[in-house]
Design a protein around this motif. Structure first.
Motif, PDB file in Angstrom:
ATOM      1  N   ASN A 126      -5.800   1.996   1.802  1.00 40.24           N
ATOM      2  CA  ASN A 126      -5.482   1.740   1.511  1.00 40.24           C
ATOM      3  C   ASN A 126      -4.506   1.477   0.267  1.00 40.24           C
ATOM      4  N   GLU A 127      -3.782   2.238  -0.658  1.00 44.69           N
ATOM      5  CA  GLU A 127      -4.212   2.247  -1.924  1.00 44.69           C
ATOM      6  C   GLU A 127      -2.798   2.240  -2.198  1.00 44.69           C
ATOM      7  N   HIS A 128      -3.619   0.865  -3.886  1.00 43.36           N
ATOM      8  CA  HIS A 128      -2.143  -0.023  -4.125  1.00 43.36           C
ATOM      9  C   HIS A 128      -0.898   1.407  -4.662  1.00 43.36           C
TER      10      HIS A 128
ATOM     11  N   ARG B 104       0.785  -4.248   4.427  1.00 46.03           N
ATOM     12  CA  ARG B 104      -0.345  -5.483   5.334  1.00 46.03           C
ATOM     13  C   ARG B 104      -0.414  -5.992   5.342  1.00 46.03           C
TER      14      ARG B 104
ATOM     15  N   ARG C 256      -9.292  -2.377  -0.638  1.00 46.06           N
ATOM     16  CA  ARG C 256      -8.846  -3.921  -1.399  1.00 46.06           C
ATOM     17  C   ARG C 256      -8.791  -4.793   0.015  1.00 46.06           C
TER      18      ARG C 256
ATOM     19  N   VAL D 249       0.784  -1.505   0.322  1.00 41.57           N
ATOM     20  CA  VAL D 249      -0.053   0.044   0.327  1.00 41.57           C
ATOM     21  C   VAL D 249       0.929   1.496   0.127  1.00 41.57           C
TER      22      VAL D 249
ATOM     23  N   ARG E  55      -6.878  -6.659   6.626  1.00 41.08           N
ATOM     24  CA  ARG E  55      -7.210  -6.768   5.544  1.00 41.08           C
ATOM     25  C   ARG E  55      -8.830  -7.232   5.592  1.00 41.08           C
TER      26      ARG E  55
ATOM     27  N   SER F 219      -1.711   6.004   3.405  1.00 40.96           N
ATOM     28  CA  SER F 219      -2.482   5.932   2.752  1.00 40.96           C
ATOM     29  C   SER F 219      -4.011   5.538   3.826  1.00 40.96           C
TER      30      SER F 219
END
Length: 479
Positions: free
Chosen positions: A98-100, A125, A176, A91, A130, A95
């Motif tokens: 949890n953006e890629h 993460r 995600r 990630v 998740r 963020s």
């Protein structure tokens, strides 16, 4: 340990490929099935019913709702879904969503990616982070699930139309990942409406903001079948958004019922397997009784709490009377006394609750006696009670005291055969706090197992009307 990769440039050099959440779950599930591994540890009785349906839904990439009464293992099944995620996923460090690193969503993350380039910091993460679970309650708000304007950020000087003034809710922060909503129909209808875009368009809308954030989430939920209807507390459009509706059930086989009790109960003393069988049969009898409100169900927690209660009764006697810490049939009475409140009786059964519970317990005991002692001639034991001889047991009678008071038989080997039929297999404590000197106690528990086996034989003879029984003041006298 998490991978030793801390920047976007290192991530690209490692050959990492971005895949969607559903593709990730599908690939890991298919890999486990191909390898002959069990992706659903700790679940009993679902192998040929619920599990195949759930696996097909996940392979199809559907959001899932599990429908079933309380205590059927819905939440446990949902929690095992996290095991189908990759152990670690990258990630953008810091963020909110949890953006890629390959796909920043928010304006802040896009600005950071443009500014830092290959030096964009990357964090990792774990799969356990998740999976997010939310108990749906009537006081849950749209802000809790989706988000709202943060007045503190506005007070800091940001414009009200600035996307950075938004405080994101649970669903966007689970981007995600998997979002589990327990008891979904308990959400207010306006909150259910707020989930429609998440379920179909995979984006969120917060108040009047022109905001489109393509979220990558899997929504799973649990619900009671009575509430999950058009006439219940679920809106039709949300019901239509779930790709799979899967019915759960209580264990269909006795062995699975026993396995659930053995796995989940935290015992403070030894509980012979035969007592777990009686508890399992008792629970199943309650589920089929017309005197019990079956709409509310008889949870698996009923039998689990029963096993823990009889273990506690055995530990209490072992401590107070220096007895072997092994549960016996007499300890079942203590369980029934405290478990009645965990089930709901039909409205016409007021005042008969204890009578009904005792009747069903006797039925379960008689079934267990037949399964264990079938074909064994117990008539010599009956003959030994000649009208003057009695045998006394009770919650405060130790195993040695009970065994000493038994009548002598012409063939003493009958007692050994009774014990052999029961066996000495126990569901042993899994509670570390309860294991003080447990090793020594278990090595000296032969008398407790022997007393428990003979007690069951005497109770079976009483239920077959071969012996009499009188109970009172914590003692039971067979004669």
């Amino acid at each position: 340990m998490a991978p030793d990769i801390s920047t976007l440039e290192q991530l690209r050099d490692s050959g990492h490929e971005q895949v969607s959440l559903r593709e990730e779950i599908r690939a890991n599930l298919l890999a486990a099935l191909a390898a002959g591994e069990n992706p659903w540890p700790g679940l009993h009785g679902f192998d040929r019913t619920v599990i195949p349906q759930l696996e097909r839904a996940l392979i199809a990439g559907h959001d899932v709702v599990l429908l079933g009464e309380r205590g059927q293992g819905k939440t446990r099944l949902l929690r095992t879904l996290s095991g189908l995620l990759d152990e670690w996923s990258p990630v953008i460090a810091g963020s909110e969503l949890n953006e890629h690193p390959y796909e920043p969503l928010t304006s802040e993350s896009r600005a950071r990616a443009e500014r830092d380039g290959g030096r964009l910091p990357v964090a990792w993460r774990h799969r356990s982070e998740r999976y997010v679970e939310k108990l749906s309650t009537p006081d849950t708000s749209v802000a809790d699930l989706i988000g709202d304007v943060d007045p503190m950020r506005v007070a800091e000087g940001r414009r009200l139309g600035d996307p950075e003034t938004i405080h994101y809710g649970l669903v966007p922060r689970s981007n995600r990942g998997i979002v589990a909503l327990n008891e979904l129909p308990d959400l207010a209808e306006r909150i259910q409406v707020a989930l429609l875009n998440v379920m179909e368009e995979r984006d969120i809308q917060v108040r009047g903001y022109v905001l489109r954030l393509p979220l990558d989430v899997l929504v799973v939920a649990s619900a009671n079948p009575e509430d999950y209807t058009n006439r219940g507390r679920i809106i039709t459009p949300l019901k239509d958004r779930f790709g799979a509706e899967i019915r759960t059930h209580y264990p269909l086989e006795l062995e699975d019922e026993i396995a659930v009790i053995r796995q989940e109960a935290h015992l403070t003393a030894e509980v012979p397997e035969v007592l777990l069988e009686i508890l399992a049969r008792f629970t199943r009898a309650l589920r089929s009784s017309s005197a019990i409100n079956q709409a509310s169900g008889v949870s698996a927690r009923f039998a689990i709490a029963g096993a823990e209660t009889i273990a506690a009764a055995a530990r209490h006697r072992a401590t107070a009377r220096r007895d072997d810490p092994v549960a016996r049939l007499v300890d079942l009475e203590s369980a029934v006394e405290v478990l009645g409140g965990k089930i709901e009786f039909e409205s016409g059964e007021e005042g008969r609750e204890d009578e009904l519970l005792q009747h069903l317990l006797r039925t379960a005991t008689a079934q267990t006696v037949r399964s264990r002692f079938g074909g064994l001639d117990l008539s010599p034991l009956v003959d030994a009670f000649d009208g003057r001889q009695t045998a006394t047991t009770g919650e405060r009678v130790t195993a040695s005291e009970f065994l000493t008071g038994l009548p002598e038989l012409e063939d003493p080997g009958l007692y050994d055969e009774i014990v052999a039929r029961i066996g000495t297999t126990s569901a042993v404590s899994v509670s570390p706090a309860a294991d003080t000197d447990a090793g020594a106690e278990r090595g000296e528990s032969a008398a407790g197992h022997r007393a428990g086996a003979v007690e069951l034989a005497l109770e079976g003879l009483y239920l077959a009307r071969e012996l009499s029984k009188e109970s009172g003041d914590g003692e039971t006298v067979y004669g």
